[in-house]
Enzyme design. Structure first.
Site, mmCIF file in Angstrom:
data_model
loop_
_atom_site.group_PDB
_atom_site.id
_atom_site.type_symbol
_atom_site.label_atom_id
_atom_site.label_comp_id
_atom_site.label_asym_id
_atom_site.label_seq_id
_atom_site.Cartn_x
_atom_site.Cartn_y
_atom_site.Cartn_z
ATOM 1 N N HIS A 1 0.889 -0.981 0.013
ATOM 2 C CA HIS A 1 -0.070 0.077 0.128
ATOM 3 C C HIS A 1 0.641 1.362 0.196
ATOM 4 O O HIS A 1 1.678 1.513 0.851
ATOM 5 C CB HIS A 1 -0.862 0.037 1.216
ATOM 6 C CG HIS A 1 -1.914 1.045 1.421
ATOM 7 N ND1 HIS A 1 -2.218 1.728 2.304
ATOM 8 C CD2 HIS A 1 -2.788 1.427 0.394
ATOM 9 C CE1 HIS A 1 -3.118 2.678 2.267
ATOM 10 N NE2 HIS A 1 -3.363 2.621 0.811
ATOM 11 N N HIS B 1 -1.162 11.480 -2.015
ATOM 12 C CA HIS B 1 -2.523 10.915 -1.499
ATOM 13 C C HIS B 1 -3.287 12.133 -1.233
ATOM 14 O O HIS B 1 -4.540 12.253 -1.530
ATOM 15 C CB HIS B 1 -2.397 10.042 -0.250
ATOM 16 C CG HIS B 1 -3.685 9.573 0.280
ATOM 17 N ND1 HIS B 1 -4.058 10.221 1.319
ATOM 18 C CD2 HIS B 1 -4.483 8.574 -0.014
ATOM 19 C CE1 HIS B 1 -5.453 9.703 1.384
ATOM 20 N NE2 HIS B 1 -5.727 8.581 0.659
#
Length: 251
Positions: free
Chosen positions: A11, A53
């Site tokens: 991730h 992100h």
């Protein structure tokens, strides 16, 4: 339904072992044996995609304001590693093309999450798709479809823009939980897979999604016991922060 050889993805690169969405993260994942990664892409002010992100600075990148307040060259000079540890001070914000090319050169399969800031959904989806398709033109031509990245997004607008810009690229719809109208949405956007938060997922829902002909990916699974349960239900793949607890062949 899931044509990719990888079932466990690091991730945002290195999970808990390195700063997220950085080359250091990729290298940490590679050192742990992983050859598949999930990461996020958004646009800088000048329209150049960067790997981040959050649409604002301050959590993983030192600074203030929004990502789209800065050109990509400015972002690339910012520190994306000091928040994680002193050893990673000075780790830069990666440009998407350089990051993706690094992945390709090292045989790392990519789940690219299109993470547009509000108002930039269409532009982000279209550009990421065009750049990705260009990078993998040879793989398309030779039929090596298992090497082609999978684009995903929570944004329906971004997914549709990606489809229109590069219809040959596979896409996945991201949802926190399976909504009642999921099948109509999946069909409308022409996706090949659903990417769901695992916390709300049930075995019955897994059966429904797979029976309808879609791949099923889960985020972010950090407990091996839960991973075994999900895989036993028929989930195709998942990403994890805890690459220290999983081996790439765990599945």
């Amino acid at each position: 339904m899931w044509r990719y050889p990888h079932r466990i993805l690091a991730h945002r690169g290195g999970g808990t072992l390195a700063p997220e969405n950085t080359l250091a993260g990729l290298q940490a994942g590679m050192a742990a044996g992983f050859r598949a990664v999930e990461f996020d892409v958004m646009l800088a002010r000048d329209g150049v995609p960067v790997v981040m992100h959050d649409p604002w600075l301050g959590r993983t990148v030192a600074g203030s304001g929004n990502v789209y307040d800065y050109d990509a060259a400015e972002l690339a000079k910012m520190d994306a590693g000091a928040w994680f540890s002193r050893a990673h001070e000075g780790e830069p914000v990666p440009l998407f093309v350089e990051f993706a090319q690094y992945c390709k050169a090292h045989g790392i399969w990519m789940n690219i999450e299109i993470k547009p800031a509000a108002g930039f959904e269409m532009d982000t989806g279209a550009l990421v798709a065009r750049l990705t398709a260009a990078m993998f033109a040879d793989e398309f031509a030779s039929g090596q479809l298992e090497r082609i990245p999978l684009l995903s997004s929570f944004s329906a607008v971004a997914l549709d823009a990606a489809r229109d810009a590069a219809p040959m690229l596979p896409r996945a719809a991201l949802m926190e939980r399976l909504v009642p109208e999921w099948q109509a949405r999946a069909a409308a956007h022409g996706v090949v897979a659903l990417h769901l938060g695992h916390k709300h997922l049930t075995e019955q829902q897994v059966t429904q999604v797979k029976a309808a002909g879609y791949g099923l990916f889960c985020y972010t699974v950090n407990a091996p016991a839960r991973a075994r349960e999900l895989l036993g239900w028929g989930v195709d793949a998942f990403c994890t922060d805890r690459i220290d607890l999983f081996t790439p062949d765990f599945a």
